[in-house]
Design a protein around this motif. Structure first.
Motif, PDB file in Angstrom:
ATOM      1  N   LYS A   6       4.879   0.553  -1.087  1.00 38.56           N
ATOM      2  CA  LYS A   6       4.307   1.038  -0.017  1.00 38.56           C
ATOM      3  C   LYS A   6       4.831   2.184   0.412  1.00 38.56           C
ATOM      4  CE  LYS A   6       3.320  -3.082   2.935  1.00 38.56           C
ATOM      5  NZ  LYS A   6       3.660  -3.953   2.159  1.00 38.56           N
TER       6      LYS A   6
ATOM      7  N   GLN B  72      -0.947   7.638  -6.373  1.00 33.71           N
ATOM      8  CA  GLN B  72      -1.073   6.364  -6.675  1.00 33.71           C
ATOM      9  C   GLN B  72       0.044   5.807  -7.629  1.00 33.71           C
ATOM     10  OE1 GLN B  72      -3.690   4.502  -5.660  1.00 33.71           O
ATOM     11  NE2 GLN B  72      -4.116   6.264  -4.346  1.00 33.71           N
TER      12      GLN B  72
ATOM     13  N   GLY C 274       3.849   5.576   3.108  1.00 35.27           N
ATOM     14  CA  GLY C 274       2.833   5.967   4.122  1.00 35.27           C
ATOM     15  C   GLY C 274       1.749   5.159   4.303  1.00 35.27           C
ATOM     16  N   SER C 275       0.680   5.738   4.010  1.00 37.12           N
ATOM     17  CA  SER C 275      -0.658   4.736   4.183  1.00 37.12           C
ATOM     18  C   SER C 275      -0.838   4.175   2.877  1.00 37.12           C
ATOM     19  CB  SER C 275      -1.715   5.433   4.440  1.00 37.12           C
ATOM     20  OG  SER C 275      -2.145   6.467   3.632  1.00 37.12           O
ATOM     21  N   GLN C 276      -0.286   4.264   1.625  1.00 30.81           N
ATOM     22  CA  GLN C 276      -0.362   3.615   0.507  1.00 30.81           C
ATOM     23  C   GLN C 276       0.250   2.385   0.434  1.00 30.81           C
ATOM     24  OE1 GLN C 276       0.614   6.049  -2.921  1.00 30.81           O
ATOM     25  NE2 GLN C 276       0.569   7.933  -1.759  1.00 30.81           N
ATOM     26  N   ASP C 277      -0.578   1.426  -0.390  1.00 36.73           N
ATOM     27  CA  ASP C 277      -0.166   0.135  -0.376  1.00 36.73           C
ATOM     28  C   ASP C 277      -0.644  -0.676  -1.495  1.00 36.73           C
ATOM     29  OD1 ASP C 277      -0.385  -2.953   1.996  1.00 36.73           O
ATOM     30  OD2 ASP C 277       0.974  -2.643   0.173  1.00 36.73           O
ATOM     31  N   HIS C 278       0.211  -0.802  -2.451  1.00 34.87           N
ATOM     32  CA  HIS C 278      -0.247  -1.228  -4.072  1.00 34.87           C
ATOM     33  C   HIS C 278       0.330  -2.535  -4.298  1.00 34.87           C
ATOM     34  CE1 HIS C 278      -1.527   3.033  -4.637  1.00 34.87           C
ATOM     35  NE2 HIS C 278      -0.252   3.344  -4.145  1.00 34.87           N
TER      36      HIS C 278
ATOM     37  N   TYR D 123       9.087   5.147  -3.074  1.00 30.78           N
ATOM     38  CA  TYR D 123       8.254   3.791  -2.572  1.00 30.78           C
ATOM     39  C   TYR D 123       9.329   3.014  -1.963  1.00 30.78           C
ATOM     40  CZ  TYR D 123       3.756   5.404  -4.263  1.00 30.78           C
ATOM     41  OH  TYR D 123       2.638   6.103  -4.659  1.00 30.78           O
TER      42      TYR D 123
END
Length: 115
Positions: free
Chosen positions: A98, A1, A100-104, A32
């Protein structure tokens, strides 16, 4: 995160410059892909500029040649240098990360350009 905090927005006259910063915390920043987006009132959120983990950059046509995105992995910060600002650049600017599947997303910082 990862947590993102933008700063540097404000009011500037047309033709002026601002530098936005996005400080990241909580994870391995260097992996990222980072981006700056903006959203004007009543409009959708659009990509302004992006920089990959390998520092490749991409810009929206509307800001090419005026804006510069950069990153400092040691400081876990991404920057957006905005020059020759125009009233149509007025928007809330959001930082994005971003991996992988993380999107913050950050909370946004308001940029207002007066004519």
């Amino acid at each position: 995160q990862v947590q993102l905090v933008e700063s540097g927005g404000g009011l500037v006259q047309a033709g002026g410059s601002l530098r936005l910063s996005c400080a990241a915390s909580g994870s391995i920043f260097r992996v990222y892909n980072m981006g700056w987006y903006r959203q004007a009132p009543g409009k959708q959120r659009d990509l302004v500029a992006s920089i990959t983990s390998g520092s490749s950059t991409n810009y929206a046509d509307s800001v090419g040649g005026r804006f510069l995105i950069s990153r400092d992995n040691a400081k876990k910060t991404v920057y957006l240098q905005m020059n020759s600002l125009k009233p149509e650049d007025t928007a809330v600017y959001y930082c994005n990360a971003k991996f992988g599947s993380q999107d913050h997303w950050g909370q946004g910082t308001l940029v207002t350009v007066s004519s």
